[in-house]
Write a protein that holds these residues in place. Structure first.
Motif, PDB file in Angstrom:
ATOM      1  N   ASN A   1       0.822  -1.214   0.000  1.00 59.88           N
ATOM      2  CA  ASN A   1       0.000   0.000   0.000  1.00 59.88           C
ATOM      3  C   ASN A   1       0.852   1.257   0.000  1.00 59.88           C
ATOM      4  O   ASN A   1       1.660   1.477   0.893  1.00 59.88           O
ATOM      5  CB  ASN A   1      -0.933   0.000   1.209  1.00 59.88           C
ATOM      6  CG  ASN A   1      -1.926  -1.133   1.138  1.00 59.88           C
ATOM      7  OD1 ASN A   1      -2.498  -1.390   0.091  1.00 59.88           O
ATOM      8  ND2 ASN A   1      -2.121  -1.831   2.242  1.00 59.88           N
TER       9      ASN A   1
ATOM     10  N   LYS B   1      -3.435   3.404  -1.964  1.00 57.38           N
ATOM     11  CA  LYS B   1      -3.732   2.464  -3.049  1.00 57.38           C
ATOM     12  C   LYS B   1      -2.627   1.418  -3.103  1.00 57.38           C
ATOM     13  O   LYS B   1      -1.492   1.676  -2.733  1.00 57.38           O
ATOM     14  CB  LYS B   1      -3.788   3.183  -4.406  1.00 57.38           C
ATOM     15  CG  LYS B   1      -4.901   4.178  -4.567  1.00 57.38           C
ATOM     16  CD  LYS B   1      -6.145   3.500  -5.048  1.00 57.38           C
ATOM     17  CE  LYS B   1      -7.205   4.556  -5.314  1.00 57.38           C
ATOM     18  NZ  LYS B   1      -8.200   4.142  -6.234  1.00 57.38           N
ATOM     19  N   SER B   2      -2.979   0.265  -3.604  1.00 58.41           N
ATOM     20  CA  SER B   2      -1.997  -0.799  -3.762  1.00 58.41           C
ATOM     21  C   SER B   2      -1.109  -0.509  -4.967  1.00 58.41           C
ATOM     22  O   SER B   2      -1.598  -0.064  -6.013  1.00 58.41           O
ATOM     23  CB  SER B   2      -2.701  -2.145  -3.959  1.00 58.41           C
ATOM     24  OG  SER B   2      -1.754  -3.145  -4.233  1.00 58.41           O
TER      25      SER B   2
ATOM     26  N   THR C   1      -2.439   5.458 -15.453  1.00 56.04           N
ATOM     27  CA  THR C   1      -3.365   4.994 -14.409  1.00 56.04           C
ATOM     28  C   THR C   1      -3.094   5.732 -13.104  1.00 56.04           C
ATOM     29  O   THR C   1      -4.020   6.172 -12.418  1.00 56.04           O
ATOM     30  CB  THR C   1      -3.205   3.474 -14.191  1.00 56.04           C
ATOM     31  OG1 THR C   1      -3.390   2.799 -15.430  1.00 56.04           O
ATOM     32  CG2 THR C   1      -4.194   2.949 -13.170  1.00 56.04           C
ATOM     33  N   PHE C   2      -1.831   5.875 -12.775  1.00 56.59           N
ATOM     34  CA  PHE C   2      -1.449   6.580 -11.556  1.00 56.59           C
ATOM     35  C   PHE C   2      -1.870   8.050 -11.630  1.00 56.59           C
ATOM     36  O   PHE C   2      -2.426   8.597 -10.681  1.00 56.59           O
ATOM     37  CB  PHE C   2       0.061   6.449 -11.333  1.00 56.59           C
ATOM     38  CG  PHE C   2       0.551   7.057 -10.056  1.00 56.59           C
ATOM     39  CD1 PHE C   2       0.039   6.666  -8.829  1.00 56.59           C
ATOM     40  CD2 PHE C   2       1.552   8.010 -10.072  1.00 56.59           C
ATOM     41  CE1 PHE C   2       0.495   7.218  -7.645  1.00 56.59           C
ATOM     42  CE2 PHE C   2       2.028   8.571  -8.902  1.00 56.59           C
ATOM     43  CZ  PHE C   2       1.492   8.170  -7.686  1.00 56.59           C
TER      44      PHE C   2
ATOM     45  N   ASP D   1       0.079  -2.571  -6.825  1.00 57.89           N
ATOM     46  CA  ASP D   1      -0.263  -3.517  -7.893  1.00 57.89           C
ATOM     47  C   ASP D   1      -1.062  -2.849  -9.003  1.00 57.89           C
ATOM     48  O   ASP D   1      -1.045  -3.308 -10.140  1.00 57.89           O
ATOM     49  CB  ASP D   1      -1.081  -4.687  -7.332  1.00 57.89           C
ATOM     50  CG  ASP D   1      -0.333  -5.470  -6.281  1.00 57.89           C
ATOM     51  OD1 ASP D   1       0.906  -5.378  -6.254  1.00 57.89           O
ATOM     52  OD2 ASP D   1      -0.985  -6.174  -5.483  1.00 57.89           O
ATOM     53  N   LEU D   2      -1.758  -1.769  -8.680  1.00 60.56           N
ATOM     54  CA  LEU D   2      -2.556  -1.066  -9.672  1.00 60.56           C
ATOM     55  C   LEU D   2      -1.697  -0.276 -10.655  1.00 60.56           C
ATOM     56  O   LEU D   2      -2.156   0.067 -11.741  1.00 60.56           O
ATOM     57  CB  LEU D   2      -3.517  -0.090  -8.973  1.00 60.56           C
ATOM     58  CG  LEU D   2      -4.528  -0.703  -8.019  1.00 60.56           C
ATOM     59  CD1 LEU D   2      -5.248   0.407  -7.251  1.00 60.56           C
ATOM     60  CD2 LEU D   2      -5.513  -1.561  -8.776  1.00 60.56           C
ATOM     61  N   TYR D   3      -0.452   0.016 -10.269  1.00 63.90           N
ATOM     62  CA  TYR D   3       0.382   0.913 -11.053  1.00 63.90           C
ATOM     63  C   TYR D   3       1.569   0.243 -11.743  1.00 63.90           C
ATOM     64  O   TYR D   3       2.314   0.902 -12.463  1.00 63.90           O
ATOM     65  CB  TYR D   3       0.892   2.056 -10.173  1.00 63.90           C
ATOM     66  CG  TYR D   3      -0.215   2.756  -9.434  1.00 63.90           C
ATOM     67  CD1 TYR D   3      -1.329   3.248 -10.114  1.00 63.90           C
ATOM     68  CD2 TYR D   3      -0.177   2.904  -8.062  1.00 63.90           C
ATOM     69  CE1 TYR D   3      -2.365   3.869  -9.436  1.00 63.90           C
ATOM     70  CE2 TYR D   3      -1.205   3.537  -7.381  1.00 63.90           C
ATOM     71  CZ  TYR D   3      -2.290   4.009  -8.076  1.00 63.90           C
ATOM     72  OH  TYR D   3      -3.307   4.617  -7.403  1.00 63.90           O
TER      73      TYR D   3
ATOM     74  N   ASP E   1       2.635  -3.460 -13.912  1.00 62.00           N
ATOM     75  CA  ASP E   1       2.178  -4.752 -14.416  1.00 62.00           C
ATOM     76  C   ASP E   1       3.099  -5.863 -13.901  1.00 62.00           C
ATOM     77  O   ASP E   1       4.025  -5.607 -13.130  1.00 62.00           O
ATOM     78  CB  ASP E   1       2.073  -4.741 -15.948  1.00 62.00           C
ATOM     79  CG  ASP E   1       3.413  -4.605 -16.659  1.00 62.00           C
ATOM     80  OD1 ASP E   1       4.468  -4.723 -16.002  1.00 62.00           O
ATOM     81  OD2 ASP E   1       3.399  -4.379 -17.877  1.00 62.00           O
ATOM     82  N   THR E   2       2.859  -7.081 -14.325  1.00 54.77           N
ATOM     83  CA  THR E   2       3.608  -8.231 -13.796  1.00 54.77           C
ATOM     84  C   THR E   2       5.075  -8.231 -14.209  1.00 54.77           C
ATOM     85  O   THR E   2       5.884  -8.921 -13.605  1.00 54.77           O
ATOM     86  CB  THR E   2       2.966  -9.556 -14.250  1.00 54.77           C
ATOM     87  OG1 THR E   2       2.878  -9.560 -15.675  1.00 54.77           O
ATOM     88  CG2 THR E   2       1.579  -9.716 -13.645  1.00 54.77           C
TER      89      THR E   2
ATOM     90  N   ASP F   1      -5.570   8.514 -10.994  1.00 54.66           N
ATOM     91  CA  ASP F   1      -5.889   8.490  -9.564  1.00 54.66           C
ATOM     92  C   ASP F   1      -5.465   9.796  -8.887  1.00 54.66           C
ATOM     93  O   ASP F   1      -6.177  10.313  -8.026  1.00 54.66           O
ATOM     94  CB  ASP F   1      -5.223   7.301  -8.875  1.00 54.66           C
ATOM     95  CG  ASP F   1      -5.940   5.986  -9.161  1.00 54.66           C
ATOM     96  OD1 ASP F   1      -7.055   6.025  -9.722  1.00 54.66           O
ATOM     97  OD2 ASP F   1      -5.386   4.929  -8.820  1.00 54.66           O
TER      98      ASP F   1
END
Length: 182
Positions: free
Chosen positions: A127, A146-147, A162-163, A149-151, A153-154, A166
């Motif tokens: 987080n 926010k996690s 995306t960031f 993981d949202l910003y 990829d793998t 937000d």
């Protein structure tokens, strides 16, 4: 003869997953970029310049201690003075970092509005915490978590748009609080 023009798109930022320092630095840099470029705030570097000035004085003291022309036994008072002043400078820098700058990564202003942005990413915690606050009235603030993981990829590619989306939502909330306070 035809000429072609190519636009150079920004290369996506790649980070090593599970390297929390690099991830935090990438997110922090992106916040600074968003605030200064997209929102047109000007960054206030006064505190950073003060820290650099203290560091420069510390380096000068170290050089004086090392290269003072009188040989060792006779230059003890100079060495003691340089070491004592170096310790004082280190304590001042420590005080600035811990009690003044805290977790703030950005101080910026636009017109008469001044903001501070603080971030935290604890080790082994996914987080990412961001707090946007009014520099003149810290009670006006918008914290969000926010996690990461949202910003990313793998493969570790930073999803900056995306960031920024937000961040845009949070800065709109902050602007509403500022307007409500006036």
């Amino acid at each position: 003869m035809t000429t072609t023009t190519t636009t150079t798109a920004e290369k996506p930022i790649q980070v090593t997953l599970y390297d929390s320092n690099t991830i935090k630095q990438t997110l922090d840099d992106s916040i600074v970029k968003y605030v200064t470029s997209t929102l047109s705030y000007s960054q206030n570097q006064r505190l950073n310049y003060t820290k650099v000035l203290f560091g420069l004085v510390g380096c000068i003291l170290a050089a004086i201690a090392q290269f003072y022309p009188i040989p060792f036994p006779k230059n003890k008072p100079v060495l003691i003075l340089c070491v004592a002043l170096y310790i004082v400078i280190s304590l001042i820098l420590y005080y600035i970092n811990i009690f003044i700058q805290k977790d703030y990564i950005l101080q910026a202003s636009k017109g008469d509005e001044e903001i501070k942005v603080a971030t935290v990413l604890q080790k082994y915690d996914p987080n990412y915490q961001v707090k946007i606050e009014n520099a003149k009235n810290p009670s006006i603030n918008v914290p969000f978590t926010k996690s990461i993981d949202l910003y990313f990829d793998t493969k570790g590619t930073f999803l900056e748009s995306t960031f920024h989306n937000d961040l845009s939502v949070q800065f709109k909330k902050f602007s509403k609080l500022i307007v409500k306070d006036k």
